[in-house]
Design a protein around this motif. Structure first.
Motif, PDB file in Angstrom:
ATOM      1  N   GLN A 133       2.357 -15.146  -0.027  1.00 28.43           N
ATOM      2  CA  GLN A 133       1.992 -14.065  -0.938  1.00 28.43           C
ATOM      3  C   GLN A 133       2.260 -12.709  -0.295  1.00 28.43           C
ATOM      4  N   THR A 145       5.899 -11.776  -0.518  1.00 27.67           N
ATOM      5  CA  THR A 145       6.295 -11.317  -1.860  1.00 27.67           C
ATOM      6  C   THR A 145       5.890  -9.859  -2.040  1.00 27.67           C
ATOM      7  N   ILE A 146       4.694  -9.531  -1.606  1.00 31.58           N
ATOM      8  CA  ILE A 146       4.213  -8.149  -1.757  1.00 31.58           C
ATOM      9  C   ILE A 146       5.067  -7.206  -0.914  1.00 31.58           C
ATOM     10  N   ASN A 182       8.459  -6.745  -2.504  1.00 30.38           N
ATOM     11  CA  ASN A 182       8.385  -5.912  -3.709  1.00 30.38           C
ATOM     12  C   ASN A 182       8.133  -4.451  -3.379  1.00 30.38           C
ATOM     13  N   GLU A 183       7.346  -4.198  -2.364  1.00 29.60           N
ATOM     14  CA  GLU A 183       7.082  -2.810  -1.987  1.00 29.60           C
ATOM     15  C   GLU A 183       8.258  -2.186  -1.252  1.00 29.60           C
ATOM     16  N   ASP A 203      11.370  -2.795  -2.053  1.00 32.24           N
ATOM     17  CA  ASP A 203      12.451  -2.572  -3.026  1.00 32.24           C
ATOM     18  C   ASP A 203      12.682  -1.088  -3.322  1.00 32.24           C
ATOM     19  N   PRO A 204      11.636  -0.320  -3.668  1.00 31.97           N
ATOM     20  CA  PRO A 204      11.887   1.107  -3.951  1.00 31.97           C
ATOM     21  C   PRO A 204      12.421   1.855  -2.733  1.00 31.97           C
ATOM     22  N   LYS A 217      -2.241  -2.679  -0.031  1.00 31.59           N
ATOM     23  CA  LYS A 217      -2.259  -3.951  -0.771  1.00 31.59           C
ATOM     24  C   LYS A 217      -2.574  -5.112   0.155  1.00 31.59           C
TER      25      LYS A 217
END
Lengths: 307, 508
Positions: B465, B468-469, B472-473, B475-476, B494
């Motif tokens: 998990q 994944t976080i 995703n963070e 990516d920007p 997070k």
């Protein structure tokens, strides 16, 4: 009947009624078994699981409402619900509106109309995995067909599925390609509208737009309600396109609720928490469905008398 | 009515009989479904790809199983062929092994390995269940939860701790200690340690998945640059990449008219997945993802922020690394961009070597070099480890198969046939292709693991998990939509609550 003892007649009716009831349940039993064993039973078990911490490889541990309390604090749940709501509340009205428009056009007595109906219906029966892969190529950020068309119009390239701001609209657009699925439903509804109503309206001086507003739409409202209702139920369960095309990214912009539920269960090993998430989704979908039925009482016209 | 034949069976009776028949059929199906399932035999040549597309490792052209010419940094002489311990006292057993060895992995590798194993162990019948790589873990835990686990399976180092700490795997120390022919010191420590928990071994690693920088010699020659030196620095990478990045008009970043939207050749590419990016992150300036006790993240520390920003600048400021969109474009049609001349340098895993030796590959003049050997250099090295499932029906047979794969014959076969790369120091030489290319093979891949190899201590339950976080963070950041400080802060906010409590989520 004359000559028959009253008591004897009642016993024969009771025996017959009991026999018919028994036969009825007997015939219903295969379906009932399936319903209990494959649907109701697992649902109840998952309800139990939602109150446990079950990591699949070890026995479940009772945590009471712990999972639900955690969901209330879990930012990712809010993000997933938000993404799902965005997708649903944008895609469903568009889908229903486009489906209705398509149905109206496909109902016209034009030459070759059956060919058009087939062409519009075909995308909806193409496997969603295949169509998603195809759309991924079309929306490829560097050389995809979509950006090529934009370049012809002198517009800048877009990131589409790679952009947090554009990813959801892109997935919605991909979903709208299957709008032909609702076309037969609207067509059937349109065919059920008596032509005499239009003739009478024409005699009274109504134009096409008035006919649409005051005859077609009201009489088509049950069909529209069905499409919107099932659209919402399906929209809240959006999963496949995001699983294949974006895996929840970029930046969680396509992390839909069911995708997050799937990851929670099978990637993070948290089956109990995932079960709680499933029941949350069920509650949300049920609430929206009931709300729609309430609204339908005022907006949907049924020809038969109501109770 | 008079004159009409009456039916022998009434409609009611017919329907009643039909319902009873259906119920009987359903009951029979239910009973059959509840019966214990027999192990299934693997399809020998299924169609699914062997690994996720980005990590696919097609094999080298088939070669005779003979040793290649040892390079200067060659390893020890070949050890005597070990004899596998017979399973279950010589009784005939059927081993059930869950795997993802499909396509070329099977036809060019494991099919023969299984035959070799069965010849060595005539009392063991090997049967496998082939599962797509991405579904290996869900399938395994589902089977285990349902009480029907396989006897053994293959797990990567990133996910194995999740199942170790949930009691799925059998401790292998008793087997290892009883086997006098197995020298665990011959296995690279970082690989061996990545499958251990609380000082106990739960898998034997069977391959090597280290990373290095591949570089295109022709592109360096054309740019008038010297080939990368093993002593080079991260600044050297940037300087070289700036000269190697060309747009369609042949202009470089910083030159007037350079079109960043039409880059034809990128200078340097690196993989953004957390476990791949870690070596760069830490090697750059000692930045870390997590503290040693795994109680909090360290993304928001100055070193981490600087490292993140530096690598993000490669994409967004210096324009020497492709954006995610450009990366996607280069990979269209399943093409590996380094092999087609899409970029001059790429930090990626050892598996690309096999791909580069396939017929028809455009780039022929290439080599590999290690990441800069800074004081904080690290070599997180992944790969597959074979495990024995706890309470497996045929645990000894599963161990025999695991042991066989770590043995000389299997390691040599794997290396020479390009299946995977040997994990034992003495067998490393068999990983070098017969062509002798890449010349920097041992220095870049194996020596680095020897010197800087580490087992990521944060691959604990919950990591799936967190990864994944993090991804995703990040990516920007890679898209240029957010700076490193904001990204690091977002990750910290997070993740820290989750990292602080991961131990509480372990089975009690």
């Amino acid at each position: 009947m004359a000559g028959l003892p009253a008591t004897g007649g009642r016993r024969r009716r009771s025996a017959l009624a009991r026999e018919e009831m028994r036969d009825g349940y007997l015939m219903m039993l295969p379906w009932l078994t399936g319903f209990v064993g494959l649907l109701a039973g697992p649902m109840l078990y998952s309800l139990y699981m939602s109150f446990t911490d079950w990591q699949m490889l070890v026995p479940a541990r009772w945590v009471g409402v712990g999972n639900y309390a955690e969901m209330a604090r879990d930012e990712m749940i809010a993000i997933a619900l938000g993404n799902t709501a965005y997708y649903t509340f944008v895609s469903v009205p568009l889908y229903a509106g486009l489906g209705l428009a398509l149905g109206l056009v496909m109902a016209l007595p034009l030459k070759g109309i059956r060919l058009y109906r087939t062409a519009y219906f075909l995308p909806s029966i193409t496997p969603v995995v295949a169509t998603t892969l195809l759309w991924m190529l079309i929306f490829q950020a560097d050389f995809g067909l979509a950006n090529w068309l934009l370049s012809l119009l002198g517009l800048p390239k877009q990131l589409f599925l790679l952009s947090p701001a554009q990813s959801k609209p892109t997935l919605i657009f991909m979903h709208l390609w299957g709008v032909g699925a609702s076309m037969p439903i609207f067509l059937a509804g349109l065919k059920g509208i008596p032509k005499e109503l239009y003739e009478a309206a024409t005699i009274d001086g109504a134009g096409r737009w008035s006919g649409l507003r005051h005859i077609t739409l009201p009489l088509l409202s049950p069909v529209l309600f069905f499409v919107v209702l099932t659209g919402f139920i399906g929209g809240f369960q959006v999963f496949t396109a995001a699983y294949i095309a974006t895996a929840g990214g970029p930046a969680n912009s396509t992390r839909f609720f069911v995708l997050h539920l799937y990851d929670t269960a099978f990637s993070y090993f948290r089956m109990g928490y995932a079960s709680a998430m499933a029941w949350l989704l069920f509650s949300v979908v049920l609430a929206f469905t009931l709300l729609q039925f309430l609204v339908a009482r005022r907006l949907v016209y049924y020809e038969e008398a109501r109770d | 009515m008079a004159g009409l034949a009456t039916s022998l069976v009434s409609r009611r009776s017919l329907m009643r009989g039909g319902a009873l028949g259906l119920i009987g059929l359903g009951a029979a199906q239910l009973l059959a479904a509840c019966a214990p399932a027999a192990p299934t035999t693997a399809p020998t040549k299924p169609a699914e790809p062997a690994k996720p597309a980005a990590e696919a490792q097609p094999t080298k052209p088939a070669a005779a199983p003979e040793p290649t010419k040892p390079a200067a940094a060659a390893a020890e002489p070949t050890k005597p062929q070990p004899v596998a311990k017979p399973a279950v006292g010589g009784q005939q057993v059927t081993l059930n092994f869950q795997h993802f060895f499909t396509g070329v992995l099977w036809t060019d590798g494991f099919e023969k390995l299984v035959q070799m194993f069965e010849q060595e162990n005539p009392n063991i019948k090997w049967t496998g269940v082939a599962v797509p790589y991405a579904e290996m873990m869900p399938k395994l835990i589902t089977l285990a939860a349902g009480g029907q686990p396989p006897d053994g399976t293959s797990l990567d180092n990133e996910r194995i701790q999740s199942v170790i700490l949930r009691g799925l795997l059998k401790e292998l120390d008793p087997y290892i200690q009883a086997d006098k022919t197995l020298d665990v010191n011959d296995i690279y420590k970082a690989r061996f340690d990545s499958y251990a928990a609380k000082g106990k071994a739960y898998a034997l690693p069977i391959d090597m998945g280290s990373g290095a920088i591949y570089y295109n010699r022709d592109m360096f020659d054309k740019a008038g640059l010297k080939y990368p030196d093993p002593k080079w620095t991260y600044q050297d990478i940037l300087d070289a990449a700036a000269k190697l990045t060309l747009d369609k008009a042949g202009k470089r970043p910083g030159e007037p008219g350079f079109d960043r939207g039409n880059v034809q050749q990128w200078g340097f590419q690196f993989r953004p997945q957390p476990y791949r990016y870690y070596n760069l992150h830490r090697g750059f300036n000692g930045a870390e993802f997590f503290d040693k006790e795994i109680t909090k993240t360290r993304f928001a520390e100055p070193e981490s922020i600087n490292a993140l920003q530096w690598f993000a600048d490669l994409r967004n400021k210096h324009v020497v690394s492709p954006s995610p969109a450009a990366d996607q474009a280069m990979r269209a049609g399943g093409v590996q961009p380094f092999s087609s001349g899409g970029w001059a340098m790429e930090h990626t895993w050892i598996g690309l070597i096999a791909y580069m030796h396939q017929p028809g590959i455009k780039v022929q003049n290439w080599d590999v070099v290690n990441l800069p050997e800074t004081p904080t250099a690290a070599q997180e090295v992944g790969g597959q480890g074979f495990v024995v499932i706890n309470n497996a029906k045929n645990a000894d047979a599963a161990w025999a198969w695991t042991r066989f794969m770590a043995g000389d014959a299997a390691q040599q076969y794997m290396g020479t046939n390009g299946v995977w790369f040997p994990v034992r120091k003495s067998m490393a030489k068999y990983g070098l292709p017969k062509s002798g290319q890449p010349e920097g093979f041992f220095k870049a891949f194996y020596e680095q693991v020897d010197k800087y190899g580490l087992a990521c201590w944060w691959f604990v339950p919950g990591w799936e998990q967190w990864a994944t976080i993090i991804q995703n963070e990040l990516d920007p950041l890679w898209l240029g939509a957010r700076d490193a400080k904001a990204t690091a802060t977002a990750i910290q906010e997070k993740l820290d609550p989750m990292v602080a409590n991961w131990r509480k989520n372990l089975p009690q």
